[in-house]
Enzyme design. Structure first.
Site, PDB file in Angstrom:
ATOM      1  N   LYS A 114      41.096  34.792  34.492  1.00  0.00           N
ATOM      2  CA  LYS A 114      40.093  34.372  33.492  1.00  0.00           C
ATOM      3  C   LYS A 114      38.923  35.044  33.203  1.00  0.00           C
ATOM      4  O   LYS A 114      38.587  35.086  31.873  1.00  0.00           O
ATOM      5  CB  LYS A 114      39.575  33.081  34.163  1.00  0.00           C
ATOM      6  CG  LYS A 114      40.807  31.789  34.195  1.00  0.00           C
ATOM      7  CD  LYS A 114      40.100  30.455  34.081  1.00  0.00           C
ATOM      8  CE  LYS A 114      41.429  29.458  34.163  1.00  0.00           C
ATOM      9  NZ  LYS A 114      41.039  28.003  34.059  1.00  0.00           N
ATOM     10  N   LYS A 206      52.544  31.510  32.909  1.00  0.00           N
ATOM     11  CA  LYS A 206      52.383  30.300  33.061  1.00  0.00           C
ATOM     12  C   LYS A 206      52.094  29.368  31.826  1.00  0.00           C
ATOM     13  O   LYS A 206      51.254  29.984  31.085  1.00  0.00           O
ATOM     14  CB  LYS A 206      51.064  29.876  33.973  1.00  0.00           C
ATOM     15  CG  LYS A 206      50.533  28.631  34.285  1.00  0.00           C
ATOM     16  CD  LYS A 206      49.337  28.504  35.066  1.00  0.00           C
ATOM     17  CE  LYS A 206      48.054  27.988  34.785  1.00  0.00           C
ATOM     18  NZ  LYS A 206      48.085  26.812  33.921  1.00  0.00           N
ATOM     19  N   LYS A 209      46.892  26.045  28.654  1.00  0.00           N
ATOM     20  CA  LYS A 209      46.119  25.279  27.662  1.00  0.00           C
ATOM     21  C   LYS A 209      45.694  26.298  26.534  1.00  0.00           C
ATOM     22  O   LYS A 209      45.547  26.168  25.454  1.00  0.00           O
ATOM     23  CB  LYS A 209      45.083  24.523  27.972  1.00  0.00           C
ATOM     24  CG  LYS A 209      45.338  23.447  28.815  1.00  0.00           C
ATOM     25  CD  LYS A 209      43.932  22.751  29.348  1.00  0.00           C
ATOM     26  CE  LYS A 209      44.149  21.612  30.342  1.00  0.00           C
ATOM     27  NZ  LYS A 209      43.082  21.301  31.532  1.00  0.00           N
TER      28      LYS A 209
HETATM   29  P1  ATP Z   1      42.873  25.976  32.073  1.00  0.00           P
HETATM   30  O1  ATP Z   1      43.757  27.077  31.065  1.00  0.00           O
HETATM   31  O2  ATP Z   1      41.774  25.506  31.355  1.00  0.00           O
HETATM   32  O3  ATP Z   1      42.651  26.298  33.611  1.00  0.00           O
HETATM   33  P2  ATP Z   1      45.256  24.509  33.015  1.00  0.00           P
HETATM   34  O4  ATP Z   1      46.252  24.047  32.170  1.00  0.00           O
HETATM   35  O5  ATP Z   1      45.373  25.547  34.226  1.00  0.00           O
HETATM   36  O6  ATP Z   1      43.894  24.966  31.960  1.00  0.00           O
HETATM   37  P3  ATP Z   1      43.735  22.582  34.736  1.00  0.00           P
HETATM   38  O7  ATP Z   1      42.918  21.387  34.422  1.00  0.00           O
HETATM   39  O8  ATP Z   1      43.123  23.779  35.225  1.00  0.00           O
HETATM   40  O9  ATP Z   1      44.735  23.101  33.578  1.00  0.00           O
HETATM   41  O10 ATP Z   1      44.931  22.181  35.872  1.00  0.00           O
HETATM   42  C1  ATP Z   1      45.194  20.723  36.046  1.00  0.00           C
HETATM   43  C2  ATP Z   1      46.279  20.652  37.001  1.00  0.00           C
HETATM   44  O11 ATP Z   1      47.403  21.030  36.290  1.00  0.00           O
HETATM   45  C3  ATP Z   1      46.206  21.571  38.273  1.00  0.00           C
HETATM   46  O12 ATP Z   1      46.719  20.837  39.598  1.00  0.00           O
HETATM   47  C4  ATP Z   1      46.880  22.669  38.027  1.00  0.00           C
HETATM   48  O13 ATP Z   1      47.776  23.357  38.940  1.00  0.00           O
HETATM   49  C5  ATP Z   1      48.349  21.951  37.049  1.00  0.00           C
HETATM   50  N1  ATP Z   1      48.884  22.953  36.425  1.00  0.00           N
HETATM   51  C6  ATP Z   1      48.245  23.959  35.232  1.00  0.00           C
HETATM   52  N2  ATP Z   1      49.286  24.501  34.515  1.00  0.00           N
HETATM   53  C7  ATP Z   1      50.415  24.175  35.181  1.00  0.00           C
HETATM   54  C8  ATP Z   1      51.833  24.786  34.959  1.00  0.00           C
HETATM   55  N3  ATP Z   1      51.904  25.589  34.127  1.00  0.00           N
HETATM   56  N4  ATP Z   1      52.706  24.426  35.882  1.00  0.00           N
HETATM   57  C9  ATP Z   1      52.412  23.408  36.756  1.00  0.00           C
HETATM   58  N5  ATP Z   1      51.168  22.769  37.004  1.00  0.00           N
HETATM   59  C10 ATP Z   1      50.084  23.273  36.311  1.00  0.00           C
HETATM   60 MG    MG Z   2      43.794  25.746  35.356  1.00  0.00          MG
END
Ligand code: ATP
Ligand code: MG
Length: 344
Positions: A114, A206, A209
């Protein structure tokens, strides 16, 4: 010592919730309600480790709350709240800032990813994020934490912090009658066929967002047309689907789509390949579009309905925060006594 089973997890209000968040986390949150007491948090303190526009943040907090409820989390039987309303998270995080070691945090891959090349300019909060995450879990002395695979390293750090706290303050913990350990070792629950949903454009990245391409992810609020377009455009290879899982090992895009199908249908990948092994992607993708629309459509629709009523969402968060705080405040009183702070 046996700790009462308690589930805690959180989702950041940082943008569009996507299929990875749903399959890796929120869908599991829903399932665990049957067997456990659960606390689910909109982690807004984590969100501001990167810049969030104050004009947008309230909407994002309410949208994650709406997603929890729309997916089937019951905020009356369990607890749903936003982190900033329970100050004990930040308070315990400070204590953990003093327990965790710089060397431990320096190993965290999420910070490296990040912060990118401009590490000098990353916020201190982004670096200390895993300590706050440990506090989120341990302020409830939670025992089980459903997360996606990307959070595994942070969970391991939470366990190390719990253990070091228990060791460093061992005498004080025993003298105060808490037995040998005050904090449990929280167990990660990283299970099922979609613990790491990958980008639809690149099977090695991955789903996230922050990906600039909206075609890389399926958002929970996408309508049927958007879902259909994104699945049809999803990157694949020219071969038909293999008959079993070993055939997915060198095919990340195929593996990802089969994993998504399996998770949405609550089936195993082997079972899905039993049905679609030998099929062309075009056929499999049509079935995946139907399944995705069927499973996600109602959730997205309900989310859109719920966010029209911010007063209701805010009342859920206020109620959940009060109930969460009752637990967290008790833990903090014990922690203050254990550390040796003088309190009222
Ligand atoms: P950011 O990029 O802001 O970190 P993010 O998509 O990783 O956003 P988070 O809020 O950090 O979302 O994570 C929320 C939950 O979703 C966590 O348990 C994380 O492990 C899960 N998660 C995030 N992306 C994935 C993915 N691609 N596949 C499976 N689980 C995910
Ligand atoms: Mg995350």
């Amino acid at each position: 010592m046996a700790f009462k089973h308690l589930v805690f997890s959180g989702v950041q209000p940082t943008g569009n919730l996507h299929l990875g968040n749903y399959l890796g986390a929120i869908k599991r949150f829903v399932e665990l309600q049957q067997s456990h007491d659960c606390i689910y948090c909109v982690v807004d303190l984590h969100a501001i480790t990167t810049w969030q526009d104050p004009a947008e943040l309230p909407r994002a907090i309410r949208e994650v709350t709406a997603a929890f409820i729309a997916a089937g989390i019951d905020p009356k039987t369990h607890i749903v709240f936003n982190q900033s309303q329970v100050a004990e998270h930040a308070e315990l995080a400070w204590v953990f800032n003093c327990v965790a070691r710089m060397g431990w945090l320096n190993r965290m891959t999420q910070f490296k990813e990040k912060a990118g090349k401009d590490r000098e300019n990353a916020s201190v909060g982004l670096f200390a994020y895993p300590n706050l995450m440990a506090a989120d879990i341990l302020v409830y002395r939670a025992t089980h934490v459903p997360v996606g695979d990307d959070q595994k390293q942070h969970l391991e750090l939470s366990r190390d912090i719990a253990q070091k706290f228990n060791n460093d303050f061992g005498d004080s913990i025993r003298n105060r009658g808490f037995g040998d350990v005050f904090f449990p070792q929280p167990e990660p629950l990283i299970q099922g066929p979609a613990t790491r949903v990958m980008s639809l454009r690149d099977g090695t990245k991955k789903m996230s967002k922050s990906d600039p391409s909206d075609y890389s992810r399926i958002n929970l609020t996408d309508d049927a047309d958007a879902i259909a377009q994104k699945v049809r455009k999803a990157k694949t290879d020219p071969n038909p689907l293999p008959p079993d899982e070993t055939g997915l090992e060198t095919r990340p895009e195929a593996d990802n789509l089969v994993g998504i199908f399996a998770a949405l249908a609550s089936r195993t990948k082997a079972d899905v390949l039993g049905e679609f092994g030998g099929a062309q992607f075009s056929n499999f993708k049509s079935a995946l579009v139907d399944l995705s629309v069927d499973k996600l459509g109602p959730i997205g629709g309900e989310m859109k309905r719920l966010v029209q009523d911010p007063a209701y969402i805010d009342s859920v968060l206020a109620d959940g925060s009060a109930r969460a705080q009752a637990i967290a405040a008790e833990t903090m009183r014990y922690v203050k006594d254990i550390v040796g702070f003088v309190r009222r």
